[in-house]
Scaffold this motif. Structure first.
Motif, PDB file in Angstrom:
ATOM      1  N   THR A  82       0.854  -1.200   0.000  1.00  0.00           N
ATOM      2  CA  THR A  82       0.000   0.000   0.000  1.00  0.00           C
ATOM      3  C   THR A  82       0.886   1.245   0.000  1.00  0.00           C
ATOM      4  O   THR A  82       2.112   1.143   0.218  1.00  0.00           O
ATOM      5  CB  THR A  82      -0.896   0.040   1.257  1.00  0.00           C
ATOM      6  OG1 THR A  82      -0.048   0.181   2.398  1.00  0.00           O
ATOM      7  CG2 THR A  82      -1.745  -1.205   1.387  1.00  0.00           C
ATOM      8  N   VAL A 119      -4.491   1.832  -0.036  1.00  0.00           N
ATOM      9  CA  VAL A 119      -4.699   1.163  -1.331  1.00  0.00           C
ATOM     10  C   VAL A 119      -3.360   0.654  -1.857  1.00  0.00           C
ATOM     11  O   VAL A 119      -2.323   1.315  -1.673  1.00  0.00           O
ATOM     12  CB  VAL A 119      -5.306   2.172  -2.345  1.00  0.00           C
ATOM     13  CG1 VAL A 119      -5.472   1.551  -3.721  1.00  0.00           C
ATOM     14  CG2 VAL A 119      -6.634   2.702  -1.821  1.00  0.00           C
ATOM     15  N   ASN A 123      -2.690   0.018  -7.802  1.00  0.00           N
ATOM     16  CA  ASN A 123      -3.981   0.593  -8.191  1.00  0.00           C
ATOM     17  C   ASN A 123      -3.943   2.114  -8.261  1.00  0.00           C
ATOM     18  O   ASN A 123      -4.974   2.743  -8.489  1.00  0.00           O
ATOM     19  CB  ASN A 123      -5.065   0.148  -7.199  1.00  0.00           C
ATOM     20  CG  ASN A 123      -5.271  -1.349  -7.238  1.00  0.00           C
ATOM     21  OD1 ASN A 123      -5.238  -1.948  -8.311  1.00  0.00           O
ATOM     22  ND2 ASN A 123      -5.439  -1.966  -6.087  1.00  0.00           N
TER      23      ASN A 123
END
Lengths: 196, 220
Positions: A82, A119, A123
């Motif tokens: 992340t 996230v 992505n």
């Protein structure tokens, strides 16, 4: 202020000669722009300055004990981590432990929203990845900044945040900025034009 | 001293990062496990599970060697392909990168061994007469394989035919580990007296491989 010294540096890639007996003194405390046509050796100069590559001849002398950070197109972050994990990992490599508050603050400085840190980086949009790279650079608090077209893919807000951070950090750092972007050149205190 | 502590912190950070990434990606671990399971099942079925202890020991190490190859070969290449290797090398000390990767490879191989050795023993209907010797032999063999495998993976990162090159380069380097390992594994399976010198030889060769990897990595 300290400086990076190129002494009689030569470097070729195959038959293509990039530098020939180049001597340079890149002084700290200012933003040094490196401009030139595609293939002139802007990125190569940054890699030489960071000792990421070695010259064929001559020496590149870096002040003892200074740390290097970079925002360049070829340096990627971990897609399987992340945003927060990427920041914490690279900061840990430089002996720094980031609190959630510090991560949030870094996010604010580069324009990444708090939820983006949970996230996976794979992505992220291209612009968000660029902001995360810059957040890593701020997190590790490197002494030498190697910036290769750092605001490419960024919107106006991102560019302004970059420029603010670069200008604020300049007095205590050695900052090299390879670019052909007129706005990026505009924030430089000194410009080196390639070929030398 | 401070530099050593910093390097240790970097090693720990890299090992942790590699674990998180490998758990989320799973490709390397799954490749190793699937190869080991398929090879063990195929060999067991084709021999009806009746094999001499010497051959059985050799088969176990052959399976571990090639299964390790399936997972370890990508240790550096996966990072190079993803573009993260230059970033890692910029922010971490080279030795910390090497030892972080080596420890992660060792842990992966231990996971593989914990999975495949019981499966192997069940499918070949074999017993371990000397458990301590078996564990010591496996551990020493895996340490050598991790050191040699990590260095070979770093060497082959920029090679075009890395898939074929990796086992070719790894095999001769690890052969001095495998020969005593096979003898000691046989002794562990049968309970026969074993040569303590073989264990010492494995330890010494492990130390040599780790040291050589550390010295040579700086030149890559």
């Amino acid at each position: 202020m300290t400086a990076i010294e190129f002494r009689d540096v030569s470097l070729s890639f195959g038959r293509r000669e990039i530098f020939r007996h180049a001597t340079l003194n890149l002084r700290g405390g200012r933003v040094i722009g490196v401009v030139g046509a595609n293939g002139a050796g802007k990125s190569t100069l940054l890699k030489l300055a960071g000792k990421i590559i070695a010259p064929d001849a001559g020496t590149v002398a870096l002040p003892e004990g200074l740390t290097i950070g970079a925002v360049t197109p070829e340096m990627k972050l971990y897609g399987a981590l992340t945003g927060a994990e990427n920041l914490a990992f690279f900061a840990r490599l430089r002996g720094k432990v980031l609190s959630p508050e510090k991560i949030f603050e870094l996010g604010r400085r580069v324009g990444l929203e708090a939820q983006a840190f949970d996230v996976l980086a794979e992505n992220f949009s291209t612009g968000m990845r660029q902001r995360l790279k810059f957040a890593v650079l701020l997190a590790v608090d490197a002494d030498i900044w190697l910036l290769d077209e750092p605001t490419a893919n960024l919107d106006d807000d991102g560019r302004e945040k970059f420029f603010t951070e670069i200008r604020d950090a300049a007095p205590d750092k050695i900052i090299l900025l390879a670019t052909n972007d007129a706005t990026e050149v505009g924030i430089c205190d000194e410009v080196i034009r390639l070929p030398l | 001293m401070k530099s050593f502590v910093c390097r240790c912190e970097q090693v720990v950070a890299i090992v942790r990062k590699d674990f998180v990434v490998s758990l989320r990606r799973r490709a390397a671990l799954a490749a190793m496990m699937m190869f080991a399971l398929t090879a063990t099942a195929a060999l067991s079925l084709s021999t009806s599970g009746v094999v001499e202890p010497k051959i059985l020991s050799a088969l176990l190490w052959v399976i571990i060697f090639f299964a390790a190859g399936a997972g370890v070969a990508g240790t550096f290449d996966d990072e190079a392909q993803a573009g993260t290797l230059p970033t890692l090398k910029l922010y971490a000390d080279a030795q910390a990168v090497l030892f972080g990767k080596m420890i992660h490879v060792l842990a992966s191989l231990i996971s593989l061994t914990v999975f495949i050795v019981p499966t192997f023993l069940i499918l070949f209907d074999a017993d371990v007469a000397d458990g301590l010797l078996m564990v010591a032999t496996l551990l020493l063999g895996l340490i050598g394989l991790s050191a040699a495998g990590t260095l070979t993976a770093a060497l082959t990162t920029s090679a075009v035919a890395k898939g074929g090159l990796f086992p070719i380069l790894l095999f001769p380097v690890t052969l001095p580990i495998f020969l005593p390992a096979i003898s000691l594994t046989e002794a562990a399976l049968t309970g026969a007296a074993f040569d303590g010198g073989s264990l010492v030889m494995m330890m010494m060769f492990d130390a040599m491989l780790v040291t050589a990897a550390s010295i040579l990595y700086d030149y890559l």
